[in-house]
Design a protein around this motif. Structure first.
Motif, PDB file in Angstrom:
ATOM      1  N   MET A   1       1.192  -1.011  -0.396  1.00 16.69           N
ATOM      2  CA  MET A   1      -0.130  -0.074  -0.249  1.00 16.69           C
ATOM      3  C   MET A   1       1.025   0.934  -0.069  1.00 16.69           C
ATOM      4  N   PRO A   2       0.747   2.501  -1.055  1.00 14.81           N
ATOM      5  CA  PRO A   2       1.955   2.869  -0.851  1.00 14.81           C
ATOM      6  C   PRO A   2       1.652   4.044   0.615  1.00 14.81           C
ATOM      7  N   GLY A   3       0.566   4.596   1.441  1.00 16.21           N
ATOM      8  CA  GLY A   3       0.906   5.055   2.721  1.00 16.21           C
ATOM      9  C   GLY A   3       1.566   3.980   3.890  1.00 16.21           C
ATOM     10  N   GLN A   4       2.181   2.811   3.331  1.00 14.16           N
ATOM     11  CA  GLN A   4       3.065   2.307   3.660  1.00 14.16           C
ATOM     12  C   GLN A   4       4.283   2.494   4.431  1.00 14.16           C
ATOM     13  N   GLU A   5       4.993   3.355   3.246  1.00 16.55           N
ATOM     14  CA  GLU A   5       5.946   3.594   2.526  1.00 16.55           C
ATOM     15  C   GLU A   5       6.931   5.008   2.297  1.00 16.55           C
ATOM     16  N   ARG A   6       7.440   5.511   2.774  1.00 14.43           N
ATOM     17  CA  ARG A   6       7.777   6.972   2.875  1.00 14.43           C
ATOM     18  C   ARG A   6      10.085   6.770   2.936  1.00 14.43           C
ATOM     19  N   SER A   7      10.771   7.635   2.335  1.00 15.02           N
ATOM     20  CA  SER A   7      11.390   8.321   2.637  1.00 15.02           C
ATOM     21  C   SER A   7      11.910   8.386   3.891  1.00 15.02           C
ATOM     22  N   ALA A   8      12.877   7.999   4.810  1.00 15.50           N
ATOM     23  CA  ALA A   8      13.073   7.943   5.999  1.00 15.50           C
ATOM     24  C   ALA A   8      13.750   9.857   6.449  1.00 15.50           C
ATOM     25  N   SER A   9      14.089  10.394   4.977  1.00 10.10           N
ATOM     26  CA  SER A   9      14.551  11.396   5.112  1.00 10.10           C
ATOM     27  C   SER A   9      13.544  12.923   5.599  1.00 10.10           C
ATOM     28  N   ARG A  10      12.175  12.153   5.817  1.00 11.05           N
ATOM     29  CA  ARG A  10      10.900  12.754   6.508  1.00 11.05           C
ATOM     30  C   ARG A  10      10.833  13.411   8.161  1.00 11.05           C
ATOM     31  N   GLY A  11      10.876  14.332   8.546  1.00  7.29           N
ATOM     32  CA  GLY A  11       9.718  14.163   9.928  1.00  7.29           C
ATOM     33  C   GLY A  11       8.621  13.440  10.281  1.00  7.29           C
ATOM     34  N   TYR A  12       8.406  13.092  10.780  1.00  7.46           N
ATOM     35  CA  TYR A  12       7.536  12.023  11.538  1.00  7.46           C
ATOM     36  C   TYR A  12       6.691  12.989  12.049  1.00  7.46           C
ATOM     37  N   ASP A  13       4.835  12.648  12.801  1.00  7.26           N
ATOM     38  CA  ASP A  13       4.757  13.284  13.551  1.00  7.26           C
ATOM     39  C   ASP A  13       3.527  12.060  14.090  1.00  7.26           C
ATOM     40  N   ILE A  14       3.547  11.757  15.254  1.00  7.78           N
ATOM     41  CA  ILE A  14       3.356  10.382  16.263  1.00  7.78           C
ATOM     42  C   ILE A  14       2.319  10.671  16.528  1.00  7.78           C
ATOM     43  N   ILE A  15       1.282  10.764  16.185  1.00  8.95           N
ATOM     44  CA  ILE A  15       0.073  10.281  16.675  1.00  8.95           C
ATOM     45  C   ILE A  15      -1.071   9.941  18.036  1.00  8.95           C
ATOM     46  N   GLY A  16      -1.486  10.006  18.919  1.00 10.48           N
ATOM     47  CA  GLY A  16      -2.564   9.045  19.476  1.00 10.48           C
ATOM     48  C   GLY A  16      -3.630   8.643  19.486  1.00 10.48           C
ATOM     49  N   ASP A  17      -4.182   7.327  20.145  1.00 15.57           N
ATOM     50  CA  ASP A  17      -5.494   7.255  19.916  1.00 15.57           C
ATOM     51  C   ASP A  17      -6.382   8.500  19.473  1.00 15.57           C
ATOM     52  N   ILE A  18      -7.274   7.826  19.227  1.00 13.77           N
ATOM     53  CA  ILE A  18      -8.163   9.669  18.478  1.00 13.77           C
ATOM     54  C   ILE A  18     -10.152   8.582  18.559  1.00 13.77           C
ATOM     55  N   HIS A  19     -10.002   7.504  18.369  1.00  7.24           N
ATOM     56  CA  HIS A  19     -11.512   7.320  19.556  1.00  7.24           C
ATOM     57  C   HIS A  19     -12.451   8.284  18.872  1.00  7.24           C
ATOM     58  N   GLY A  20     -12.659   8.633  17.556  1.00  7.23           N
ATOM     59  CA  GLY A  20     -14.069   9.522  16.583  1.00  7.23           C
ATOM     60  C   GLY A  20     -14.049  11.183  17.250  1.00  7.23           C
ATOM     61  N   CYS A  21     -12.369  10.941  17.347  1.00  3.60           N
ATOM     62  CA  CYS A  21     -12.500  12.568  17.960  1.00  3.60           C
ATOM     63  C   CYS A  21     -11.724  13.335  16.483  1.00  3.60           C
ATOM     64  N   ALA A  22     -12.468  13.284  15.793  1.00  3.51           N
ATOM     65  CA  ALA A  22     -12.531  13.632  14.540  1.00  3.51           C
ATOM     66  C   ALA A  22     -12.313  15.507  14.110  1.00  3.51           C
ATOM     67  N   HIS A  23     -13.149  16.209  14.702  1.00  3.18           N
ATOM     68  CA  HIS A  23     -13.287  17.539  14.670  1.00  3.18           C
ATOM     69  C   HIS A  23     -11.479  17.923  15.848  1.00  3.18           C
ATOM     70  N   THR A  24     -11.140  17.200  16.542  1.00  5.26           N
ATOM     71  CA  THR A  24      -9.995  17.612  17.350  1.00  5.26           C
ATOM     72  C   THR A  24      -9.074  17.458  16.216  1.00  5.26           C
ATOM     73  N   LEU A  25      -8.879  15.992  15.983  1.00  2.32           N
ATOM     74  CA  LEU A  25      -7.914  15.515  14.475  1.00  2.32           C
ATOM     75  C   LEU A  25      -7.734  16.444  13.836  1.00  2.32           C
TER      76      LEU A  25
END
Length: 337
Positions: free
Chosen positions: A1-25
């Motif tokens: 799947m395209p979303g599962q691979e990316r260059s390691a040179s990018r910065g990453y933003d690791i995001i916590g459990d959302i549980h349906g809080c779409a507006h907050t996301l």
């Protein structure tokens, strides 16, 4: 799947459990510089990493799933499976004849309650829900990169190595899902440990009633504790141990059940544990980013730029404010910090 691979040179933003809080996301993504391009959130130089538990409990589960899946399929995000996605697969998958079960995850009062909001919000979109269930199979249990790791609850190197060897990757299939219904099996241990964490049995006769009303005879433990002596040194859960139990010394047998995370290993990120207070690393290379957003806590992200020692000042978050009505969330009010 395209979303599962990316260059390691990018910065990453690791995001916590959302549980349906779409507006907050959306607020958090906006705060971090993600913008909608052709209907999908993306960042010109960074990639989001979702730590799982997109579904259940919150007011906008369907919207959150669409937003996250679109980002993953577009390549602007990656994701690992949470125990709630796994639970949904089990709850909605019929058991095989002769197993003594109707569904892999029993339809009892507690399980019904945990998935209720999700099923209600998809009531008029059954085809969409079936598509999301199929998509859950494509979500890896873990991400293992040279510069960071991500798993929903616990990094167990031995289990992960054996899983890679048996499955040839990081995803489960239908056979593995069915096998995991037996908790004592290898598949059951993989799913329980990686997605729910490690635990120890409480002393005979001791039980804990959690804030959710569930009575437990086990308590969740750290997978990174160094040379622990007492129960207090290893407990890692929202509900505290009784003081006399917390002071008890671990037996050698109990110590042998614990796992540890090496100081030399890449930073690892987990969610799952309903943290409170000010976000900070748990250890120089371990961080939990679940801060109870759906319980009016924080939706948290860690902005990783290749560092091996995690820093308190790399956490960002949105505070979720309780609406004036006292009932369970039907709206999200959030303030970026």
């Amino acid at each position: 799947m395209p979303g599962q691979e990316r260059s390691a040179s990018r910065g990453y933003d690791i995001i916590g459990d959302i549980h349906g809080c779409a507006h907050t996301l959306v607020r958090l993504l906006d705060q971090m510089g993600y913008r909608k391009v052709n209907g999908v959130y993306e960042h010109p130089r960074r990639q989001a990493i979702f730590i799982g538990d997109i579904i259940d409990r919150g007011p906008r589960i369907r919207e959150a799933l669409h937003l996250v899946r679109d980002m993953v399929e577009h390549g602007s995000a990656r994701i690992v499976m949470g125990n709630h996605e796994y639970n949904a697969l089990g709850y909605c998958t019929r058991a095989r004849p002769g197993s003594g079960k109707t569904f892999l995850r029993e339809h009892n009062a507690r399980h019904d309650r945990l998935i209720r909001e999700t099923l209600e919000q998809f009531e008029h979109y059954p085809h969409e829900w079936n598509e999301f269930l199929e998509w859950f199979y494509t979500i890896p249990l873990f991400i293992d990169e040279p510069d960071f790791r991500a798993v929903h609850a616990c990094w167990d190197s031995d289990l992960i190595t054996k899983f890679k060897e048996s499955q040839g990757g990081a995803c489960i299939d239908d056979e593995f899902l069915h096998a995991s219904a037996a908790i004592e099996s290898f598949a059951g241990q993989v799913m329980d440990t990686l997605l729910r964490g490690t635990d120890l049995r409480l002393p005979p006769g001791v039980k804990i009633t959690g804030k959710d009303g569930y009575v437990r005879e086990f308590f969740r433990t750290k997978f990174w504790a160094d040379n622990p002596i007492t129960y207090a040194d290893v407990v890692f859960q929202p509900d505290p141990l009784p003081e006399d139990v917390a002071r008890r010394e671990l037996t050698e047998a109990e110590r042998s059940q614990l796992i540890s995370y090496p100081a030399s290993a890449p930073p690892v990120f987990v969610g799952h544990y309903w943290m409170e207070g000010e976000p900070a690393p748990l250890k120089h290379n371990v961080a939990c980013i679940d801060f109870s957003a759906v319980k009016y806590g924080k939706l948290v992200a860690y902005r990783l730029d290749g560092e091996r020692t995690l820093s308190r000042d790399k956490f960002v978050w949105v505070d979720v404010e309780r609406p004036e009505q006292p009932d369970y969330p039907t709206s999200e009010d959030s303030v970026a910090r």
